[in-house]
Write an enzyme that holds these catalytic residues in place. Sequence first.
Site, short mmCIF file in Angstrom:
data_model
loop_
_atom_site.label_atom_id
_atom_site.label_comp_id
_atom_site.label_asym_id
_atom_site.label_seq_id
_atom_site.Cartn_x
_atom_site.Cartn_y
_atom_site.Cartn_z
N ARG A 199 -53.51 162.19 70.96
CA ARG A 199 -54.68 162.31 70.10
C ARG A 199 -55.37 163.66 70.27
O ARG A 199 -55.92 164.19 69.31
CB ARG A 199 -55.68 161.20 70.42
CG ARG A 199 -55.21 159.87 69.89
CD ARG A 199 -56.15 158.79 70.32
NE ARG A 199 -55.89 157.59 69.55
CZ ARG A 199 -56.39 156.40 69.85
NH1 ARG A 199 -57.20 156.26 70.88
NH2 ARG A 199 -56.11 155.37 69.10
N GLY A 249 -50.91 150.87 66.50
CA GLY A 249 -50.83 151.40 67.87
C GLY A 249 -49.52 151.07 68.55
O GLY A 249 -48.85 151.95 69.10
N GLY A 254 -56.37 150.64 64.14
CA GLY A 254 -57.28 149.81 63.34
C GLY A 254 -57.65 150.48 62.03
O GLY A 254 -57.73 149.83 60.99
N LYS A 276 -49.70 138.87 65.38
CA LYS A 276 -50.44 137.84 64.66
C LYS A 276 -50.48 138.08 63.16
O LYS A 276 -50.77 139.18 62.71
CB LYS A 276 -51.87 137.78 65.19
CG LYS A 276 -51.92 137.19 66.58
CD LYS A 276 -53.34 136.83 66.95
CE LYS A 276 -53.37 135.99 68.21
NZ LYS A 276 -54.73 135.87 68.74
#
Length: 403
Positions: A45, A359, A382, A208
């Site tokens: 990053r 991620g 996200g 999920k």
Amino acid sequence: MTTATVRKASVRQLTDAQLRGARALVRVDFNVPLDDRGHVMDDTRMRAALPTIEYLLSHGARVVLLSHLGRPKGRPEPQYSLGPVAKHLRELLPQKVVFSDSVDFPTLVKASKALTDASPILLVENTRFFPGEEKNDDALAGEFAQLGDLFVNDAFGAAHRAHASTEGVAKHLRPAVAGFLMERELDYLGRALNDPPRPFIAILGGAKISGKIDVIEAMLPKVDGLLIGGAMASTFFRAMGLETGTSLVEPDRIAMAKQLLDRAGARLTLPHDVAVAPSLDAPSHVVKRDAIPKNEAVYDIGPATAASFARAINTAKTVLWNGPMGVFEKAPFDSGTLAVAEAMAKATDHRATTIVGGGDSAAAVMQAGLDEHMTHVSTGGGASLEYLEGKVLPGVAALDDAA
Ligand code: ADP
Ligand code: MG
């Protein structure tokens, strides 16, 4: 209109006159993992923000950097100090980097105004040490704005949060533009959503289904094919009435999965074979999806499915991937994920646009050493998910529209 369709101004649009001698307040995402001795373990990053910093410096601007790190609760907590990040930044940049551990604005304003060509960079302490950051406190946003003459947001990974340093500050400081990293993220993800070279396929996986329902819903009308792997496939299996053994299934999402199956028709592809085992440490075997043993769980897509996903990827012009195909952290359940990563790398070589978001998917691609073989690996987990869901990212919406 969503942010996907509004073009935002970028640092490119700033004139030399605007930049020379100006203090550019740059929100970056330096939320990097640190080891227990305070060393940066993965500086991806940080390196991703360097082009913007270097561009500003080379046009005569001084650079004041803002970032969060971890989850301190609105006051200084030493283990979340950006001190180690400052140290690492000094290894990445030839210029002098001043780090201020002060949370006192008069001190910080003075430090920002003391920057010179010889010492052009100031890194401010963790934005979450300042009370009101996460509540998007307007007074705090105004204080942050005092640290610059113009605002650049290059923190795509934090753009889905309306915080004082991402959204509020832009209300107090103009011009407010996107950095190169932000611009790249919006370009690639935006083009995939709005104007993808076709065929366009999306591959979704991960743990999920609940976290990704909105992505599935948003992508379905846009894609030519949607390939599903990971644990979420098991919830779809249940919706088809199949035995799923001890697999990770979300019972409260089965009805929704059923609806999606009806609506998607042939565009949605589920694994035909899967790798199962009694536990992650037990020997595994491959079965057809209608033969999952009662006391075993699905941990990966099977080889026939991996091969058919690879073929689909091979024929696509745009491929978007989010979420591993299995428990890639543990061999042999990384096979499906690796097969997808390798097929995407090959597709890139054949001029397809390949985009990885998420991620864990990004980590899997790095682990395989294939990140350089993708058109774009998103740095924002996200944020990229919310963008793909079609949501407005507040940190992006707050920036100036492109002229
Ligand atoms: P991303 O971060 O790329 O968006 P997610 O966070 O949604 O991905 O999911 C990643 C996790 O999903 C990984 O930790 C992986 O082990 C887990 N996972 C994938 N397939 C399965 C499976 N069949 N059973 C259990 N966990 C799985
Ligand atoms: Mg994840």
